[in-house]
Scaffold this active site. Sequence first.
Site, mmCIF file in Angstrom:
data_model
loop_
_atom_site.group_PDB
_atom_site.id
_atom_site.type_symbol
_atom_site.label_atom_id
_atom_site.label_comp_id
_atom_site.label_asym_id
_atom_site.label_seq_id
_atom_site.Cartn_x
_atom_site.Cartn_y
_atom_site.Cartn_z
ATOM 1 N N TYR A 121 0.747 -1.124 -0.143
ATOM 2 C CA TYR A 121 0.045 -0.015 -0.034
ATOM 3 C C TYR A 121 0.721 1.333 -0.023
ATOM 4 O O TYR A 121 0.380 2.405 0.477
ATOM 5 C CB TYR A 121 -0.882 0.037 1.229
ATOM 6 C CG TYR A 121 -2.015 -1.068 1.000
ATOM 7 C CD1 TYR A 121 -3.173 -0.683 0.315
ATOM 8 C CD2 TYR A 121 -1.949 -2.419 1.516
ATOM 9 C CE1 TYR A 121 -4.280 -1.775 0.043
ATOM 10 C CE2 TYR A 121 -3.084 -3.502 1.230
ATOM 11 C CZ TYR A 121 -3.941 -3.015 0.395
ATOM 12 O OH TYR A 121 -4.956 -3.917 0.285
ATOM 13 N N ASP A 182 1.845 -12.265 1.960
ATOM 14 C CA ASP A 182 2.511 -12.699 0.746
ATOM 15 C C ASP A 182 3.889 -12.312 0.589
ATOM 16 O O ASP A 182 4.676 -12.968 -0.228
ATOM 17 C CB ASP A 182 1.695 -11.978 -0.328
ATOM 18 C CG ASP A 182 0.220 -12.686 -0.465
ATOM 19 O OD1 ASP A 182 0.202 -13.544 -0.976
ATOM 20 O OD2 ASP A 182 -0.687 -11.691 0.226
ATOM 21 N N HIS A 390 2.159 -0.019 -8.532
ATOM 22 C CA HIS A 390 0.578 -0.738 -8.518
ATOM 23 C C HIS A 390 -0.229 0.153 -7.440
ATOM 24 O O HIS A 390 0.234 0.736 -6.536
ATOM 25 C CB HIS A 390 0.574 -2.029 -8.138
ATOM 26 C CG HIS A 390 1.262 -2.393 -6.863
ATOM 27 N ND1 HIS A 390 0.341 -2.848 -5.848
ATOM 28 C CD2 HIS A 390 2.444 -2.449 -6.131
ATOM 29 C CE1 HIS A 390 0.895 -2.983 -4.683
ATOM 30 N NE2 HIS A 390 1.965 -2.741 -4.740
ATOM 31 N N TYR A 471 -11.038 -2.273 3.145
ATOM 32 C CA TYR A 471 -10.229 -2.357 4.303
ATOM 33 C C TYR A 471 -8.931 -1.877 4.672
ATOM 34 O O TYR A 471 -8.620 -1.757 5.865
ATOM 35 C CB TYR A 471 -10.400 -4.029 4.851
ATOM 36 C CG TYR A 471 -8.874 -4.724 4.281
ATOM 37 C CD1 TYR A 471 -8.591 -4.735 2.982
ATOM 38 C CD2 TYR A 471 -8.185 -5.030 5.158
ATOM 39 C CE1 TYR A 471 -7.292 -5.479 2.544
ATOM 40 C CE2 TYR A 471 -6.885 -5.925 4.974
ATOM 41 C CZ TYR A 471 -6.623 -6.030 3.606
ATOM 42 O OH TYR A 471 -5.572 -6.522 3.228
ATOM 43 N N ARG A 472 -8.243 -1.277 3.725
ATOM 44 C CA ARG A 472 -7.046 -0.728 3.924
ATOM 45 C C ARG A 472 -6.777 0.080 2.481
ATOM 46 O O ARG A 472 -7.328 -0.509 1.620
ATOM 47 C CB ARG A 472 -6.082 -1.939 3.729
ATOM 48 C CG ARG A 472 -4.724 -1.849 4.647
ATOM 49 C CD ARG A 472 -4.211 -3.287 4.597
ATOM 50 N NE ARG A 472 -2.712 -3.082 4.744
ATOM 51 C CZ ARG A 472 -2.007 -4.068 4.668
ATOM 52 N NH1 ARG A 472 -2.492 -5.466 4.222
ATOM 53 N NH2 ARG A 472 -0.530 -4.064 4.900
HETATM 54 C C1 EUG Z 1 -2.891 -9.403 -1.142
HETATM 55 C C2 EUG Z 1 -2.493 -8.140 -1.497
HETATM 56 C C3 EUG Z 1 -3.018 -7.118 -0.574
HETATM 57 C C4 EUG Z 1 -3.613 -7.492 0.431
HETATM 58 C C5 EUG Z 1 -3.906 -8.552 0.767
HETATM 59 C C6 EUG Z 1 -3.600 -9.451 0.272
HETATM 60 C C7 EUG Z 1 -2.383 -10.537 -2.050
HETATM 61 C C8 EUG Z 1 -2.744 -10.417 -3.426
HETATM 62 C C9 EUG Z 1 -2.167 -5.264 -1.705
HETATM 63 O O1 EUG Z 1 -2.716 -5.813 -0.821
HETATM 64 O O2 EUG Z 1 -4.236 -6.244 1.382
HETATM 65 C C10 EUG Z 1 -2.542 -11.397 -4.203
#
Ligand code: EUG
Length: 542
Positions: A121, A182, A390, A471-472
């Site tokens: 983010y 991730d 992104h 949520y964010r």
């Molecule tokens: C992902 C990305 C996020 C998130 C939760 C999961 C996974 C991406 C960019 O934010 O808040 C496939």
Amino acid sequence: MSSTSQVPLLSEKHSGIPENLLEKAKRAKALIYDIRTKDTSTRQRLPVVPQGIEKYAFIQALEELAQQLGKANVEINDKLLSVASAVVNPSSTEEVQKIVLWANKYSIPIFPISMGRNLGYGGAAPRVRGSVVIDLDKRMNKILDINPDDYTCLLEPGVSFYALYEAIQAKGFDHMWIDVPDLGGGSVVGNTLDRGVGYTPYGDHWACHSGLEVVLPTGEVIRTGMGALPGNNTWQTFPYGFGPYSDGIFTQSNYGIVTKMGMTLMPNPGAYESYLYTFQKEEDLEALIEITRPLRIGNILENVAQLRHGIQTIAVKGLPRTKYFTGSGAIPESVLDIIDAEFKKIPSARKIDPSTLPKDDYFFSRDRIAAGVPDLVELLWVNWVPNGAHVAFSPVSPIRGTDAMKLYSLGKRRHDEFGIDFLPAFIVGLREMHLIVEIVYDKNDPVKRKAANDCLREMIDDAAKLGYGEYRTHLVLMDQVAGTYNWNDNALMKFNEKLKDALDPKGILAPGKSGIWPSRYRGRGWEMGKGSGERSEGDGVA
Ligand code: EUG
């Protein structure tokens, strides 16, 4: 300089990467540099002074801070982050207090970061130009405790998921798992305070924390939960303590600087299995989500499931879209037909046998993440376009087919309108799912940058009209997202502002974070939204 020397190891540096991920990290870096079209590292700028203070007074104030913390720990920023005026590296809670008191004395905006990665983010930049960044990771990166009997740990902000994982392994505590998101390079504290998610049964990081130490914007230090009771041994085992549960106000907020956080750890289940299913048709999404809900709520699926679109599955290989499609606009269905044709050899949904997959298939990275082993592959889809950056659209819904279809078609429609490839993934929590739509764009192309921003702003409003909220979010979108949470004449924001004014009367801590502006900024046009373009500043401060 070799690319190896630019990727520090965890053994050399607290923010480095584990040795076994080095080759992967080098490849990830090489893929990005491969398709970069201009060198952005040479841009130089003088420090930007925050509004409301004279340049000379500001430099004097920084010198005073340098006397308190040591010259080496106060860096005036004349390059890199052009939004921050200086970066300060405290070594302790006491030094964070000193910085906060200093900021109050001179009314200087400060912006704390844990490790500053926040790759999902938006990184380390403050919302208000000229803010002094408090970088908590350089010198506050200790794992203060790992308790193998209680399955808990106590962390400073500069501990990455990599570092926590390696420390647990090094101690031979293989009866404990951590939960990782991730990308493993971020701060455990930072991710948890931003209410990030991972993929074991402990995937809701915030729900799994226990106990905070917080420096308030006026300089007092508090410990929450059992931490308020001197001599306790339950700070990391019982999150609530006594009285109002205040921890929540320190997440996604600008009410305090968290300097310690307790985290619970999961027992190693001994055995586990990851599943990969493929589905051919977009129309099957509705039924698929309906099938997933009872499995997830009933804990038959024991952890967060990901439902990823085909394009994202190709993109995470890290190669650009031009490998697959060279036209302009969104990638047409006919190109996806290659994959589709592969899938269509099977009549319906298909369970993939992992032993039939290539060794470097993304499945194995997901498999490790599902077992709490940190990795770094996810972000490779930024290579979908050159100079890839992104922004994410992250609305929350129940795990329902109809909601999935509404959000999916909303996103698809706007992506088609703006000529952007649609890369959605549903992240299925326990009773809710986040749709994460990643817009990947060339950050050096102003037209593409604007399209990404416009598309996102439209989707946020479209979703809010249907009753869905994020949520964010990223700094530039925080005002707009906060504005969608406006039930009962903005009652929640009024409450947030009341808290802000009580806790931070000078308005020094992370002004604008989550759309919460201190009183001295209000009504002066600091909010960003449709029509503000890239202008991030208002007209002065009171
Ligand atoms: C992902 C990305 C996020 C998130 C939760 C999961 C996974 C991406 C960019 O934010 O808040 C496939």
